[in-house]
Design a protein around this motif. Structure first.
Motif, mmCIF file in Angstrom:
data_model
loop_
_atom_site.group_PDB
_atom_site.id
_atom_site.type_symbol
_atom_site.label_atom_id
_atom_site.label_comp_id
_atom_site.label_asym_id
_atom_site.label_seq_id
_atom_site.Cartn_x
_atom_site.Cartn_y
_atom_site.Cartn_z
ATOM 1 N N VAL A 175 33.735 -105.769 -31.767
ATOM 2 C CA VAL A 175 33.120 -107.094 -31.875
ATOM 3 C C VAL A 175 32.782 -107.409 -33.325
ATOM 4 N N LEU A 176 32.249 -106.427 -34.039
ATOM 5 C CA LEU A 176 31.856 -106.651 -35.424
ATOM 6 C C LEU A 176 33.065 -106.778 -36.355
ATOM 7 N N LEU A 177 34.145 -106.083 -36.053
ATOM 8 C CA LEU A 177 35.308 -106.073 -36.935
ATOM 9 C C LEU A 177 36.215 -107.281 -36.755
ATOM 10 N N ASP A 178 36.199 -107.900 -35.590
ATOM 11 C CA ASP A 178 37.084 -109.031 -35.327
ATOM 12 C C ASP A 178 36.536 -110.283 -36.012
ATOM 13 N N ASP A 179 37.257 -110.782 -37.010
ATOM 14 C CA ASP A 179 36.788 -111.917 -37.804
ATOM 15 C C ASP A 179 36.615 -113.193 -36.993
ATOM 16 N N SER A 180 37.308 -113.310 -35.869
ATOM 17 C CA SER A 180 37.222 -114.535 -35.078
ATOM 18 C C SER A 180 35.988 -114.553 -34.170
ATOM 19 N N VAL A 181 35.295 -113.429 -34.084
ATOM 20 C CA VAL A 181 34.079 -113.351 -33.268
ATOM 21 C C VAL A 181 32.869 -113.647 -34.142
ATOM 22 N N GLN A 182 32.006 -114.531 -33.672
ATOM 23 C CA GLN A 182 30.792 -114.859 -34.408
ATOM 24 C C GLN A 182 29.530 -114.298 -33.761
ATOM 25 N N VAL A 183 29.567 -114.092 -32.446
ATOM 26 C CA VAL A 183 28.386 -113.630 -31.708
ATOM 27 C C VAL A 183 28.813 -112.573 -30.700
ATOM 28 N N GLY A 184 28.003 -111.517 -30.566
ATOM 29 C CA GLY A 184 28.250 -110.498 -29.558
ATOM 30 C C GLY A 184 27.332 -110.696 -28.365
ATOM 31 N N VAL A 185 27.848 -110.383 -27.180
ATOM 32 C CA VAL A 185 27.064 -110.441 -25.943
ATOM 33 C C VAL A 185 27.245 -109.122 -25.206
ATOM 34 N N MET A 186 26.157 -108.551 -24.720
ATOM 35 C CA MET A 186 26.239 -107.342 -23.897
ATOM 36 C C MET A 186 25.638 -107.633 -22.531
ATOM 37 N N ARG A 187 26.372 -107.256 -21.492
ATOM 38 C CA ARG A 187 25.915 -107.492 -20.126
ATOM 39 C C ARG A 187 26.444 -106.394 -19.214
ATOM 40 N N GLY A 188 25.700 -106.077 -18.203
ATOM 41 C CA GLY A 188 26.147 -105.093 -17.232
ATOM 42 C C GLY A 188 27.131 -105.705 -16.256
ATOM 43 N N GLY A 189 28.081 -104.898 -15.803
ATOM 44 C CA GLY A 189 29.071 -105.370 -14.851
ATOM 45 C C GLY A 189 28.563 -105.324 -13.416
ATOM 46 N N VAL A 190 29.462 -105.633 -12.485
ATOM 47 C CA VAL A 190 29.133 -105.620 -11.052
ATOM 48 C C VAL A 190 29.214 -104.185 -10.549
ATOM 49 N N MET A 191 28.188 -103.757 -9.841
ATOM 50 C CA MET A 191 28.045 -102.363 -9.442
ATOM 51 C C MET A 191 28.798 -102.017 -8.153
ATOM 52 N N SER A 192 29.186 -100.739 -8.054
ATOM 53 C CA SER A 192 29.724 -100.197 -6.808
ATOM 54 C C SER A 192 28.715 -99.276 -6.132
ATOM 55 N N HIS A 193 27.601 -98.976 -6.825
ATOM 56 C CA HIS A 193 26.535 -98.139 -6.255
ATOM 57 C C HIS A 193 26.019 -98.796 -4.978
ATOM 58 N N PRO A 194 25.836 -98.021 -3.898
ATOM 59 C CA PRO A 194 25.458 -98.624 -2.605
ATOM 60 C C PRO A 194 24.229 -99.527 -2.662
ATOM 61 N N ARG A 195 23.219 -99.163 -3.430
ATOM 62 C CA ARG A 195 21.983 -99.951 -3.453
ATOM 63 C C ARG A 195 22.162 -101.295 -4.131
ATOM 64 N N TYR A 196 23.118 -101.396 -5.052
ATOM 65 C CA TYR A 196 23.299 -102.630 -5.807
ATOM 66 C C TYR A 196 24.741 -103.123 -5.750
ATOM 67 N N ALA A 197 25.456 -102.744 -4.710
ATOM 68 C CA ALA A 197 26.861 -103.130 -4.594
ATOM 69 C C ALA A 197 27.013 -104.644 -4.661
#
Length: 410
Positions: A175-197
């Motif tokens: 993200v930092l090295l790509d000149d076309s990117v100005q802002v980074g975003v971090m987010r968790g993906g969709v879970m497969s864990h039974p409690r939060y599937a």
């Protein structure tokens, strides 16, 4: 290498023979208190080589056998569950604590750890061309001028271990090295864990199962995490030596916190420029209950929220709900789950201003001076390395392991 240094190193090697662990560590500590600067100069060719923490300890083991564990000793140690380890990595704690206390070696080491990883540099042409990289447990996607990092350790609720820390550093580098990117975003993906599937989760903190099984390493997790991807989010990539006024490659970052940010998740929330939280999300720092130190939260949370709330979170595992008045200490905006995507896009758009990087750089230089960061890490290295084999931590891991096994369906 000076004659005095060579002689002192030989005496250290001889003196270590036959010593018990405590006495040997005292000898190492005394030696490094006097010669750490010369050791570091020798290992880095007087600062011309930029070595990562694992490379540095590997070369130190060859330069002065006994100063830190040898390769075969570490391989044996890493094969054991946490309860059976000898605690060899405490010598890494002494080593890095000594280096980080010194202005020259400490600054050089942190600069070395802020350089792009070799893997990121190899993946960069492909990322620039296609706008996406799949690292398995982390995906990176360019969406316009936004670099999206999706954490996808789905079966473990995005709990961190050595493997995830390494993948996150590569993702942040891209993200930092790509000149076309100005802002980074971090987010968790969709879970497969039974409690939060089917639900998104930001982070469950350190992977206690991996720690119990002895798979969390001091260098690869505790040091690489703080000096690597988290510091790169906060301070950017190092460009030291490339101009008279080196400007790091840095960009503003947004964190999208779905469900919860436990432990390490709450720690890293403190370095993002804007944090968007889902209604019902919460933050906790259970490291003390687990028996370890919560990364740099002990440094950053008192500055952000004040000493009283910091102590409640760190010493008493206080839960901070994003929607509560105290949620402001961890997040900026709280929105309904269905509005998270739009809120993240809006936050990224606001941070895409070209003047933001310069402002955040000056803010960070005075908010958390590099010398303060290194001084904290010097103490952290020593204390955390000792915590990893403490009896109370081992008892906690055993209790957690038994509890989790009992909770699994037959």
């Amino acid at each position: 290498m000076s004659a005095g240094y060579v002689e002192a190193g030989r005496k250290l090697i001889d003196a270590l023979i036959g010593q018990d662990q405590a006495e040997a560590r005292l000898l190492r500590h005394r030696f490094l208190a006097e010669y750490a600067e010369q050791v570091y100069a020798e290992l880095t060719d007087n600062g011309r080589e930029f070595l990562r923490v694992d490379e540095l300890t590997a070369q130190a083991a060859e330069l002065l056998p006994g100063l830190v564990p040898a390769k075969d000793e570490l391989e044996q140690e890493y094969s054991l569950p946490q309860a059976e380890k000898k605690g060899l990595e405490a010598d890494h704690g002494i080593f890095f604590g000594s280096l980080l206390r010194l202005a020259g070696p400490g600054a050089h080491l942190t600069e070395a750890m802020r350089r792009p990883t070799t893997r990121a540099l190899s993946l960069l042409p492909g990322f620039r061309s296609t706008g996406q990289v799949d690292l398995g447990i982390v995906q990176v996607h360019r969406n316009g001028d936004v670099g999206e990092v999706t954490v996808a350790n789905t079966s473990a609720l995005n709990a961190e271990d050595d493997r995830l820390v390494a993948a996150l550093e590569v993702a942040v580098d891209l993200v930092l090295l790509d000149d076309s990117v100005q802002v980074g975003v971090m987010r968790g993906g969709v879970m497969s864990h039974p409690r939060y599937a089917g639900r998104r989760v930001f982070s469950a903190g350190i992977n206690l199962t991996a720690l119990y099984q002895g798979e969390i390493t001091f260098n690869g997790f505790f040091m690489a995490r703080e000096l690597g991807y988290i510091n790169k989010i906060y301070r950017g990539l190092s460009t030291s030596g490339q101009s008279w006024a080196p400007t790091p490659i840095e960009k503003p970052w947004v964190a999208a916190v779905d469900s919860f940010a436990i432990g390490g998740g709450a720690q890293i929330a403190l370095v993002f420029d804007r944090v968007i939280a889902e209604e019902g999300a919460y933050f906790t720092l259970p490291a003390l209950r687990e028996g370890i130190i919560p990364g740099l939260a002990n440094l950053r949370l008192p500055r952000v929220a004040g000493g009283r709330i910091a102590r409640q979170c760190i010493f008493a595992d206080r839960r901070i709900d994003a929607s509560s008045p105290d949620g402001q200490w961890f997040c900026d905006d709280v929105v309904r789950a269905e509005n998270m995507d739009a809120a993240v896009v809006s936050a990224a758009e606001r941070l895409a201003d070209p003047a933001v990087p310069a402002n955040r750089r000056v803010l960070h230089q005075h908010e958390e001076p590099a010398a303060v960061f290194r001084a904290y890490l010097a103490d952290y290295a020593v204390e955390q390395s000792r915590r990893l084999v403490s009896p109370d931590l081992i008892t906690t891991l055993e209790r957690t392991w038994i509890s989790r096994r009992a909770a699994k369906p037959a």
